[in-house]
Design an enzyme around this catalytic site. Structure first.
Site, PDB file in Angstrom:
ATOM      1  N   HIS A   1      37.382  43.404  36.957  1.00 51.70           N
ATOM      2  CA  HIS A   1      38.145  42.520  37.829  1.00 51.70           C
ATOM      3  C   HIS A   1      37.205  41.483  38.422  1.00 51.70           C
ATOM      4  O   HIS A   1      36.073  41.793  38.802  1.00 51.70           O
ATOM      5  CB  HIS A   1      38.820  43.326  38.941  1.00 51.70           C
ATOM      6  CG  HIS A   1      39.696  42.499  39.840  1.00 51.70           C
ATOM      7  ND1 HIS A   1      40.769  41.773  39.366  1.00 51.70           N
ATOM      8  CD2 HIS A   1      39.640  42.262  41.180  1.00 51.70           C
ATOM      9  CE1 HIS A   1      41.349  41.143  40.380  1.00 51.70           C
ATOM     10  NE2 HIS A   1      40.671  41.416  41.491  1.00 51.70           N
TER      11      HIS A   1
ATOM     12  N   CYS B   1      42.431  36.938  36.361  1.00 51.53           N
ATOM     13  CA  CYS B   1      41.513  36.933  37.505  1.00 51.53           C
ATOM     14  C   CYS B   1      40.224  36.202  37.164  1.00 51.53           C
ATOM     15  O   CYS B   1      39.593  35.604  38.036  1.00 51.53           O
ATOM     16  CB  CYS B   1      41.228  38.361  37.964  1.00 51.53           C
ATOM     17  SG  CYS B   1      40.540  39.436  36.677  1.00 51.53           S
TER      18      CYS B   1
END
Length: 952
Positions: free
Chosen positions: A877, A307
Site C-alpha cells: 500500500h 494508491c
C-alpha cells in the site's frame, strides 16, 4: 454605426489639370482596414501612400499636399498591383465591378475632363444593407467585384476617396490545398455559453484567424472576467461535442464552418468543469463549493489498486513552484500540441485540472478518474487496476508533463560529444546547453540536474567522460551480504523431533554453506546432511551441494536430513543407500461397486539410509518401523500372526540383492521424474544385477502394519518392476490401510517439532543514513555482462568501470530509494530503515562542480514530501507525507483520508521516494508570496502543534 467623415469630407474632386495639387486640411490619413466582427467595425489608420512609410510621421498641425499621378501612370500602378501573386495572410480589398470598369474607361481615355470620371469608390451594390454592411451572398469575382491588393486599394482611395459611411471590404489570403485564395466570405460562428445554450451570438471570423481570437471574442461578448478560466467546444452535426484544445491553430485548421455552434464554458470555483460532471451530481457539487477548507489538503479516491498513483500525485502536487505554475495558468501559454514525443497536451491539461481541484479548497476528496483514463490511454502498462510502482508512474508523469509543456516546438539534431581531454566546466556547460536546445520546460527548470559519467576501459585504459541530465536520483541501499533462512532438521535418531533452525548464511552462498551453518547448531557433520524442498507431502527437489542458495525462495519449506556417514564415502566404496520414503493412505473409492482403492499422500517424507547388505523388503520394513517408532506403535503379541513355516523357509532361501551402483545425473529416467525431484548423486542407489525392490523377498512371520511399494518420484503411481537400465532413483512408498493407520499412527506426534534456541534470534538491521546511499550511488562499479560498453579504442564491448558524480543539482531533488531487488532466482524488498533529515540536507560534499563560499548555500535542501510503501512485493500500500506550501503543516495522505502529523512520524522503513526543495528556492517563493498576500508561517518550518496520529 456612424463613421467619421473621410478626409475628402464626403466630396469627390474633378481634376482639371494634368498634375494638380490639392490642399487638404488636417493630416492626410485614410482608414485602411475595417474588419467585420458581429456587425461591428474596427478601423485602423494607415498612411495615405502605403509605399511611403514616411507619410505616417506627418505633422498633424500642418496641411499636406499630395500629388496625383497622371491617368496612364494610375492605370499602370493599379494593373501591376493586381498581377502580384497572393501571399498567405496579406490583405486584399473588394471593389465593385461597376465602379472599377468605369474607372478603367476613364483612365484609358486619357482625358481628365472626361464625363467618364468615376467619382468616389462606391461598393453599395455589394452589401445587403447599409446598417450591418454584410456582403450579399453569391457574389462572383469578375462579375460583381474585383480584387485589389492593399497598396492598389490605398492608391485609389487616396486619389478618388470612398463613399461616405461605407467600410472598406478587407479580406485575407488563406492557404487551401495546393492553392492560395482570397477569402471573400468570413466564417460565421454561433457563440454560446455552456450555461445558456439557447442564446447564440453571431460573430464573423477569417479562416486565418486563430481559435484564440474566437475565445477572446466569446469572453468579451459574455463579459467574462480576466481571472476566470475558459475553454471551447464545438458542436458537430450529429450533436456530439469536441474540445478545441489547441487555440493557437487557425479557424481553417480547426475545420470550423459557417453556422457551427461554439460553446464556451467557465471553470467552476472548485476547480472542476461543468461539462465534466453528470447532471445528477450538481447538488453535490453545490455542497462541495460551499465547503471551504485548506487548499491542498484534499484526498484522492482509490479507484481500485490506484494508491500508487495517488501517492505520486500527492507528492508532485506539493512541489510549490510546479503547483503555482499550474494555478496561475502559465501552462496555457506553453502547451505543446505538436510534439511527437508528447501526449498532445492532454496529460498536462488533465494534471492541471487535478491540481486546480485539489487546491481550490472546496473538496475533501476528489475522484481522479479522468486522469487515470488519460494515463492508461498513453501508457498501456497502467491500464486496468493492477498494483504498480509509484516511482514508475512518477517517472512517466514527469516525462509526459515535460514533453506536453516543452517550449521547443521543433527539436534540432544535437550530436553528443565526449570530453576528449577538455576541462569539465567546458564540457558540462556544452552538455547542458545541448540539453536545453531540445528540452526546455517547467519540468526541466524544476527537476533536472546534471551528473558526470566516467567510464574506464579495463583493457586499454581509455577514459570516456560525459555529462548527462537526470530527473531524479535512484540510489541503492547498502545491502547485507548475509541471508537468514529457516530450515527443519530431521535427525536419524527416531526419538528426536524435527528441529526448526534459523540460519545465517552468505546471500550468494551454496547449499554446502547451509549445511555448514546447521552443523554449528547440531554438531552433526555437514557430510552427513542432505537438503530437500518439501512441498505437498513429496520431495519437490533434492539439492546438490554445489547448487546456489539463490534458487531457494524464502517461502520454500526446506528440510535437512541426517544420513549415515558411510553414505558419504567414495563412489566405489559406499556401504549405505539413501532412499526417499513417502507416506500414503489407501482410501476407498466413492463407487461402492468398484473394488479400486485410491492412494493419498500424507505427512512429511523421509530420506532413510539403508545398509547395502540389508536390501530386502523385510529388512527395509523393520528399518522404517524403527525410524517411525516415535509416532508409530508396534503391534502387541496378540496382534502377531504366524505365517506358514514351510512358506517362510522357502522365502528365506530367495537370493539376496546384489551390489548397488550409482545412477548418472544425466539419466533420462531422472529427467522423466522431473528435474526438481532428483536425488543428489551420493544418494542414488538402483540395484545392480538384481531384481528391484519390488522383487525383494518379504518376511511374513508377523502381520505388517503397512506395505512397501516402488513408486515414481511424485509418489502417484506404483512401479511393479524396477528397470535397472534406466538408472532411475528408486522412491519407496509406505502404504497404510485406514484402520491400521488409525490404530497405530499418531498424527499429532508425527507433525510435532521443536524450535531451536536460534529461532528466537533476530538479525537486527542497523539503520543507514541517506548520505550513505548517496555515497554508494557515486561509488565505482563494474558494468554487468548484459550491459557492456563499446570502447572506441578497442573497437569492442568491454565490462568497463563506471562512476557517477553529481555536477549540478535541480531546484527540487527527487531521491528514489531502490528498495526492490530483483535477481534471476529471487525478488525481495529491503525494509532497511533509512534515516533522512527533514531539513538542512547538505549536498555540498557530493557535488564535484567547483564551489565558492557563497555557493555552498545553494546545496542545502529541506524535505517537502515522501512517498511510502508498506507491505511486500506481491501486495502493498502506498501513502504520502507532504508539507503544505501555504501553512507549513505536514499531512498524511492515505487515499481519500487526510490527517495532520508531526515531523517525528515522517521517518519510517516505508519511505520510498523523497522530495527535497532547495532552500534558496523556498526563500524566493516565500518572498513572492508575501508580496501578494499577508505572510504565512514558514513553509515546512518548525513543526506545528497537532494531535499525534499513529500512521505506522
Amino acid at each position: 454605426m456612424a463613421v467619421a467623415p473621410w478626409l475628402y469630407g464626403g466630396l469627390c474632386f474633378r481634376f482639371r489639370d494634368q498634375n494638380p495639387e490639392v490642399a487638404v486640411e488636417g493630416p492626410f490619413l485614410l482608414p485602411a482596414a475595417v474588419t467585420v466582427r458581429g456587425g461591428q467595425m474596427a478601423m485602423a489608420a494607415v498612411a495615405a501612400n502605403p509605399a511611403d512609410t514616411a507619410a505616417t510621421a506627418v505633422d498633424h498641425r500642418k496641411p499636406q499636399r499630395e500629388k496625383v499621378p497622371g491617368l496612364e501612370s494610375q492605370r499602370r500602378q493599379i494593373e501591376n498591383g493586381r498581377r502580384r501573386p497572393l501571399r498567405v495572410g496579406e490583405s486584399w480589398f473588394l471593389v465593385g465591378h461597376h465602379w472599377y470598369k468605369q474607372w478603367e474607361v476613364y483612365v484609358r481615355g486619357g482625358n481628365q475632363d472626361s464625363s467618364t470620371f468615376p467619382g468616389c469608390i462606391n461598393n453599395a451594390e455589394l452589401f445587403e444593407d447599409q446598417v450591418n454592411w454584410r456582403l450579399k451572398k453569391g457574389l462572383v469575382e469578375g462579375e460583381d467585384y474585383v480584387l485589389l491588393p492593399a497598396a492598389a486599394w490605398h492608391y485609389l482611395v487616396n486619389w478618388y476617396g470612398l463613399e461616405h459611411g461605407q467600410p472598406p471590404i478587407e479580406r485575407k489570403v488563406v492557404e487551401l490545398p495546393s492553392t492560395h485564395k482570397v477569402e471573400v466570405y468570413s466564417v460565421e460562428l454561433l457563440l454560446v455559453r455552456h450555461s445558456d445554450m439557447d442564446t447564440p451570438h453571431t460573430a464573423q471570423f477569417s479562416q486565418t484567424d486563430s481559435v484564440d481570437l474566437v475565445l477572446h471574442t466569446a469572453r468579451e461578448q459574455f463579459l467574462v472576467s480576466p481571472q476566470e478560466e475558459t475553454r471551447l467546444w464545438i458542436k458537430n452535426a450529429e450533436g456530439s461535442f469536441e474540445r478545441l484544445c489547441n487555440t493557437r491553430v487557425t479557424v481553417l485548421d480547426a475545420a470550423l464552418k459557417t453556422g457551427q455552434v461554439v460553446v464556451m464554458e467557465t471553470r467552476n470555483k472548485d476547480g472542476t468543469w461543468p461539462s465534466a460532471q453528470p447532471h445528477d451530481t450538481r447538488s453535490t457539487l453545490e455542497e462541495e463549493e460551499d465547503f471551504q477548507g485548506q487548499p491542498g489538503i484534499c484526498g484522492l479516491t482509490n479507484l481500485g489498486n490506484t494508491c500508487f498513483m495517488n501517492s505520486a500525485l500527492q507528492c508532485l502536487s506539493n512541489v510549490p513552484q510546479l503547483t503555482e505554475y499550474f494555478l496561475k495558468n502559465r501552462y496555457l501559454e506553453e502547451l505543446n500540441f505538436c510534439n511527437p514525443l508528447g501526449m498532445k497536451g492532454e496529460i498536462a491539461q488533465a494534471y492541471a485540472d487535478l491540481v486546480k481541484q485539489a487546491w481550490s479548497g472546496h473538496h475533501r476528496s476528489i475522484v481522479p478518474q479522468v486522469f487515470k483514463t488519460k494515463v492508461g490511454h498513453f501508457a498501456s502498462q497502467f491500464l486496468g487496476y493492477q498494483q504498480h510502482d509509484s516511482q514508475e508512474l512518477l517517472s512517466f508523469l514527469l516525462d509526459g508533463l515535460h514533453e506536453d509543456l516543452n517550449r521547443i516546438k521543433k527539436k534540432e539534431y544535437v550530436e553528443l560529444c565526449d570530453a576528449a581531454g577538455r576541462p569539465d566546466q567546458e564540457v558540462a556547460q556544452e552538455a547542458w546547453q545541448n540539453h536545453k536546445r531540445r528540452n526546455d520546460s517547467v519540468i526541466v527548470d524544476t527537476f533536472h540536474g546534471l551528473f558526470k559519467s566516467t567510464l574506464v576501459c579495463p583493457d586499454c585504459g581509455n577514459v570516456s567522460v560525459t555529462f548527462d541530465p537526470f530527473c531524479y536520483l535512484s540510489v541503492p541501499l547498502p545491502v547485507s551480504h548475509k541471508r537468514v533462512m529457516e530450515v527443519f532438521f530431521v535427525s536419524m535418531d527416531p526419538r528426536r523431533k524435527p528441529e526448526q533452525h534459523r540460519l545465517v548464511v552468505p546471500k550468494k552462498g551454496k547449499i554446502s554453506d547451509l549445511c555448514v551453518a546447521l552443523a554449528k547448531h547440531t554438531g552433526i557433520s555437514p557430510e552427513r546432511m542432505m537438503v530437500a524442498d518439501v512441498f505437498s507431502h513429496r520431495f519437490y527437489k533434492i539439492y546438490q551441494l554445489e547448487e546456489s542458495l539463490s534458487s531457494i525462495l524464502d517461502r520454500d519449506d526446506i528440510f535437512i536430513y541426517e544420513v549415515s556417514g558411510r553414505a558419504a564415502i567414495g563412489e566405489n566404496s559406499r556401504e549405505d543407500v539413501v532412499l526417499p520414503i513417502y507416506l500414503r493412505e489407501r482410501t476407498p473409492a466413492r463407487d461402492y461397486n468398484s473394488s479400486y482403492y485410491g492412494l493419498m499422500l500424507f505427512g512429511h517424507p523421509l530420506l532413510v539410509s539403508v545398509p547395502r547388505d540389508r536390501l530386502s523388503w523385510d529388512a527395509l520394513y523393520h528399518i522404517l518401523l524403527y525410524r517411525l517408532s516415535r509416532y508409530v506403535t508396534r503391534p502387541s503379541s496378540d496382534d502377531e500372526d504366524d505365517g506358514d513355516e514351510k512358506d517362510l523357509e522357502d522365502k528365506d532361501r530367495l537370493p539376496k540383492p546384489g551390489r548397488v551402483t550409482e545412477g548418472s545425473s544425466q539419466d533420462p529416467g531422472l529427467e522423466q521424474a522431473g528435474p526438481s525431484s532428483r536425488v543428489v548423486s551420493r544418494s542414488r542407489a538402483p540395484v545392480d544385477n538384481s531384481p528391484g525392490p519390488s522383487h525383494w523377498p518379504q518376511r511374513a512371520r508377523r502381520k505388517h502394519l503397512f506395505t512397501l511399494h516402488t513408486v515414481n518420484s511424485n509418489g502417484t503411481s506404483d512401479r511393479s518392476t524396477f528397470n535397472e537400465d534406466t538408472h532411475a532413483q528408486p522412491y519407496i512408498a509406505i502404504d497404510w490401510e485406514p484402520e491400521m493407520k488409525k490404530r497405530y499412527y499418531d498424527e499429532v506426534e508425527a507433525e510435532g517439532y521443536v524450535k531451536h534456541d536460534c529461532v528466537g534470534y533476530v538479525l537486527k538491521k542497523a539503520p543507514v543514513q541517506l548520505q550513505e546511499c548517496i555515497e554508494l550511488f557515486t561509488t565505482v562499479e563494474t558494468l554487468e555482462k548484459e550491459n557492456p560498453w563499446y570502447c572506441p579504442t578497442c573497437k569492442q564491448h568491454q565490462l568497463a568501470t563506471k562512476k557517477l558524480d553529481l555536477w549540478m543539482l535541480p531546484e527540487t531533488l527527487i531521491i528514489h530509494l531502490k528498495r526492490f531487488s530483483y535477481t534471476k532466482f529471487s525478488r525481495e524488498k529491503l525494509d532497511t530503515l533509512v534515516e533522512f533529515p527533514i531539513r538542512d540536507l547538505d549536498f555540498s560534499e557530493f557535488v564535484i562542480k567547483p564551489q565558492n563560499d557563497s555557493s555552498r548555500e545553494l546545496y542545502k535542501y529541506d524535505l517537502i514530501a515522501v512517498s511510502n510503501h508498506y507491505g511486500g512485493l506481491r501486495d502493498g500500500h502506498y501513502t504520502t507525507f507532504a508539507c503544505n506550501k501555504d501553512s507549513g503543516q505536514w499531512h498524511y495522505f492515505d487515499d481519500s483520508s487526510v490527517s495532520p502529523v508531526t515531523e517525528n512520524q515522517i521517518e519510517s522503513k516505508a519511505a520510498y521516494v523523497l522530495f527535497y526543495q532547495r532552500q534558496d528556492v523556498a526563500r524566493r517563493l516565500q518572498t513572492q508570496a508575501s508580496s501578494s498576500k499577508p505572510p504565512a508561517s514558514s513553509a515546512c518550518g518548525a513543526p506545528p502543534k497537532s494531535e499525534f496520529v499513529d500512521v505506522n
